[in-house]
Design a protein around this motif. Sequence first.
Motif, PDB file in Angstrom:
ATOM      1  N   ASP A 295       0.795  -1.068  -0.152  1.00 41.84           N
ATOM      2  CA  ASP A 295      -0.161  -0.034   0.102  1.00 41.84           C
ATOM      3  C   ASP A 295       0.950   1.339   0.194  1.00 41.84           C
ATOM      4  O   ASP A 295       2.035   1.229   0.009  1.00 41.84           O
ATOM      5  N   ALA A 296       0.306   2.398  -0.024  1.00 40.25           N
ATOM      6  CA  ALA A 296       0.851   3.733  -0.107  1.00 40.25           C
ATOM      7  C   ALA A 296       1.918   3.828   0.938  1.00 40.25           C
ATOM      8  O   ALA A 296       2.853   4.450   0.892  1.00 40.25           O
ATOM      9  N   ALA A 297       1.488   3.917   2.348  1.00 41.38           N
ATOM     10  CA  ALA A 297       2.271   4.000   3.302  1.00 41.38           C
ATOM     11  C   ALA A 297       3.458   3.175   3.400  1.00 41.38           C
ATOM     12  O   ALA A 297       4.460   3.617   3.796  1.00 41.38           O
ATOM     13  N   THR A 298       3.128   1.732   3.233  1.00 41.35           N
ATOM     14  CA  THR A 298       4.353   0.812   3.134  1.00 41.35           C
ATOM     15  C   THR A 298       5.273   1.333   1.978  1.00 41.35           C
ATOM     16  O   THR A 298       6.718   1.398   2.560  1.00 41.35           O
ATOM     17  N   THR A 299       5.085   1.680   0.853  1.00 36.45           N
ATOM     18  CA  THR A 299       5.788   2.100   0.009  1.00 36.45           C
ATOM     19  C   THR A 299       6.664   3.380   0.389  1.00 36.45           C
ATOM     20  O   THR A 299       7.904   3.376   0.131  1.00 36.45           O
ATOM     21  N   GLY A 300       6.086   4.273   1.079  1.00 40.41           N
ATOM     22  CA  GLY A 300       6.871   5.396   1.633  1.00 40.41           C
ATOM     23  C   GLY A 300       7.806   5.301   2.538  1.00 40.41           C
ATOM     24  O   GLY A 300       8.852   5.516   2.461  1.00 40.41           O
ATOM     25  N   MET A 301       7.520   4.152   3.233  1.00 34.07           N
ATOM     26  CA  MET A 301       8.789   3.691   4.376  1.00 34.07           C
ATOM     27  C   MET A 301       9.628   3.060   3.769  1.00 34.07           C
ATOM     28  O   MET A 301      10.825   3.008   4.125  1.00 34.07           O
ATOM     29  N   LEU A 302       9.456   2.215   2.714  1.00 30.02           N
ATOM     30  CA  LEU A 302      10.453   1.469   2.044  1.00 30.02           C
ATOM     31  C   LEU A 302      11.294   2.618   1.084  1.00 30.02           C
ATOM     32  O   LEU A 302      12.473   2.019   1.063  1.00 30.02           O
ATOM     33  N   GLY A 303      11.108   3.536   0.959  1.00 25.93           N
ATOM     34  CA  GLY A 303      11.899   4.529   0.318  1.00 25.93           C
ATOM     35  C   GLY A 303      12.749   5.592   1.193  1.00 25.93           C
ATOM     36  O   GLY A 303      13.450   6.359   0.992  1.00 25.93           O
ATOM     37  N   ILE A 304      12.484   5.544   2.729  1.00 21.04           N
ATOM     38  CA  ILE A 304      13.029   5.936   3.642  1.00 21.04           C
ATOM     39  C   ILE A 304      14.834   5.995   3.418  1.00 21.04           C
ATOM     40  O   ILE A 304      15.411   7.058   3.264  1.00 21.04           O
ATOM     41  N   PRO A 305      15.295   4.703   3.649  1.00 24.32           N
ATOM     42  CA  PRO A 305      16.705   4.534   3.227  1.00 24.32           C
ATOM     43  C   PRO A 305      17.365   5.535   2.234  1.00 24.32           C
ATOM     44  O   PRO A 305      18.440   6.159   2.473  1.00 24.32           O
ATOM     45  N   GLN A 306      16.630   5.506   1.091  1.00 29.21           N
ATOM     46  CA  GLN A 306      17.365   6.279  -0.067  1.00 29.21           C
ATOM     47  C   GLN A 306      17.129   7.831   0.170  1.00 29.21           C
ATOM     48  O   GLN A 306      18.270   8.389  -0.009  1.00 29.21           O
ATOM     49  N   VAL A 307      16.016   8.587   0.665  1.00 30.99           N
ATOM     50  CA  VAL A 307      16.008   9.724   0.750  1.00 30.99           C
ATOM     51  C   VAL A 307      16.909  10.061   2.123  1.00 30.99           C
ATOM     52  O   VAL A 307      17.336  11.129   1.895  1.00 30.99           O
ATOM     53  N   LEU A 308      16.967   9.259   3.236  1.00 29.88           N
ATOM     54  CA  LEU A 308      17.835   9.878   4.084  1.00 29.88           C
ATOM     55  C   LEU A 308      19.168   9.744   3.644  1.00 29.88           C
ATOM     56  O   LEU A 308      19.992  10.772   3.947  1.00 29.88           O
ATOM     57  N   ALA A 309      19.600   8.991   2.929  1.00 31.85           N
ATOM     58  CA  ALA A 309      21.035   8.736   2.329  1.00 31.85           C
ATOM     59  C   ALA A 309      21.235  10.105   1.510  1.00 31.85           C
ATOM     60  O   ALA A 309      22.284  10.637   1.533  1.00 31.85           O
ATOM     61  N   THR A 310      20.465  10.350   0.587  1.00 30.41           N
ATOM     62  CA  THR A 310      20.485  11.627  -0.229  1.00 30.41           C
ATOM     63  C   THR A 310      20.637  12.657   0.549  1.00 30.41           C
ATOM     64  O   THR A 310      21.547  13.544   0.353  1.00 30.41           O
ATOM     65  N   GLY A 311      19.590  12.983   1.515  1.00 28.64           N
ATOM     66  CA  GLY A 311      19.685  14.385   2.245  1.00 28.64           C
ATOM     67  C   GLY A 311      20.778  14.534   3.312  1.00 28.64           C
ATOM     68  O   GLY A 311      21.492  15.484   3.316  1.00 28.64           O
ATOM     69  N   VAL A 312      21.211  13.453   3.599  1.00 24.62           N
ATOM     70  CA  VAL A 312      22.533  13.340   4.649  1.00 24.62           C
ATOM     71  C   VAL A 312      23.785  13.746   3.859  1.00 24.62           C
ATOM     72  O   VAL A 312      24.611  14.546   4.107  1.00 24.62           O
ATOM     73  N   THR A 313      23.722  13.016   2.744  1.00 25.64           N
ATOM     74  CA  THR A 313      24.896  13.261   1.968  1.00 25.64           C
ATOM     75  C   THR A 313      24.887  14.459   1.112  1.00 25.64           C
ATOM     76  O   THR A 313      25.918  15.435   1.308  1.00 25.64           O
ATOM     77  N   MET A 314      23.735  15.056   0.887  1.00 27.41           N
ATOM     78  CA  MET A 314      23.586  16.537   0.334  1.00 27.41           C
ATOM     79  C   MET A 314      24.210  17.308   1.378  1.00 27.41           C
ATOM     80  O   MET A 314      24.829  18.443   0.811  1.00 27.41           O
ATOM     81  N   GLN A 315      23.880  17.502   2.562  1.00 26.78           N
ATOM     82  CA  GLN A 315      24.215  18.285   3.795  1.00 26.78           C
ATOM     83  C   GLN A 315      25.716  18.178   3.583  1.00 26.78           C
ATOM     84  O   GLN A 315      26.358  19.256   3.508  1.00 26.78           O
TER      85      GLN A 315
END
Length: 477
Positions: A295-315
């Motif tokens: 479902d949509a909520a689970t899909t969003g949680m599965l994407g957390i590692p990617q966006v976290l890696a993107t944001g931290v590395t961007m900083q």
Amino acid sequence: MTAVAVPAAPRAAPRPTTIALVVVLNSLMVVLDTTVVHIAIGSLAREFHAPLTTIQWVTTGYVLGLATVIPITAWAVGRFGTKRLYLTAICLFVLGSVLCGLAWDVWSLVAFRVLQGFGGGLLMPVGMTIVLRAAGGGANGRLLSLLGIPPLIGPLIGPILGGFLVDEASWRWIFLVNVPVGLAGGLLAARLLPADPARARRSLDLLGLALLSPALVSLIYGLIGGGAVFAGLGAVLGAAFVVRALTADEPLIRLRLFRRTRLAAAAGTLAFAAAAYFGSMSVLPLYYQIVRGEDAATTGMLGIPQVLATGVTMQLATRLVDRIPPGRVVALGAVVAPAGVLLFLIQATADAPYWRLMAAMAVMGVGIGMTLMPATAAGTRGLSHDDAPAASTGLMIIQQVAVATGTALISARLTGAVTDRLPHVHDLDQAFALPASAAPALADAFQSTYLWVAALLAASLLPALFLPRRPAPSDSP
């Protein structure tokens, strides 16, 4: 005895970090809206009983709004000032959000998303201009790294929040949630952003506007599905605009700035990387929802590692370009990102362990974090207050056109790959109802599509090699 009036002491100018944080809050509103809508596309299709090709216009309409309004940003900054224009953009975005929440059918929602795009198209480049001016033309990596907070926080909470609102409340709240954030951001901007100094007013290049805005709209519409005629028209109008911009005394966008190697290299890097990254983000939720049945909520949680890696590395990476030659940082990112995509597509089967998929996309996120914002920081460093609006506007136009182009191309490749493997499926909305036995064929279609993502990311390495790769005694562009 007559009282003598004592003039009030002038209020101290806000610190550059304070200004950047105000811009961050309002940028977060835009990023939240984007991530929430992406994750809710399937729910909107079911709500309005519309095929996926129609529902995609909820996203496309927003991009078209961006493409229409961004070209006038540089002129509007000089004509109205950054603060006044920024407050107007916030008002447009909040108004569009309210109207989207009140939409009565899919096409009214699309129309109101265009209005949102007008506001968002002004918010992002004007906000970047405000931050660049606050940096004073010096080391801007630290301040621009703050602008990496919305891409970090928004994608983390947006999909989960959107899934919760759609499931537990109503789809309308995925837009109405912008209202309190926008009101708070508008009040802070009105109080804390500095007033603009007096500037000479430029005349608006009406011929340039008449060429560029229709060129962008025609090109994007043609790539999304309007046909080769619209895409060709967009290309012709775009070429005419380039001639106009290079010959006019006061062009709509000062393309002459892109003769600077640093700025041109940043633009090329952004074009390929943004097309690949945002194009892949538009289809990744469909893999989890169509192939894996989430479902949509689970899909969003599965994407957390990617966006976290993107944001931290961007900083980290955007700060590093103040001390390390940016060509080294960005070029390394242009190698790491496609490597992560290749790791993902090799494993993106119908039953692959989720931790492996999340780890592979986190590698891609690290590469993207080293590419997008660091390239922007490198390209705009050292620009004067007069050049910064034109340069940031040009980069924003390039990135938005790349986003629309990449999304259209990757989506088209996915649709074609699915049809090749399952000829009876003519639109992706039909794939939601397929039995589990079709999952391997669907997974193979996604793997084929992600080869294009990897190729686009790898192409960003070539312009990245022209960014400064050696320390310089001065930071002149």
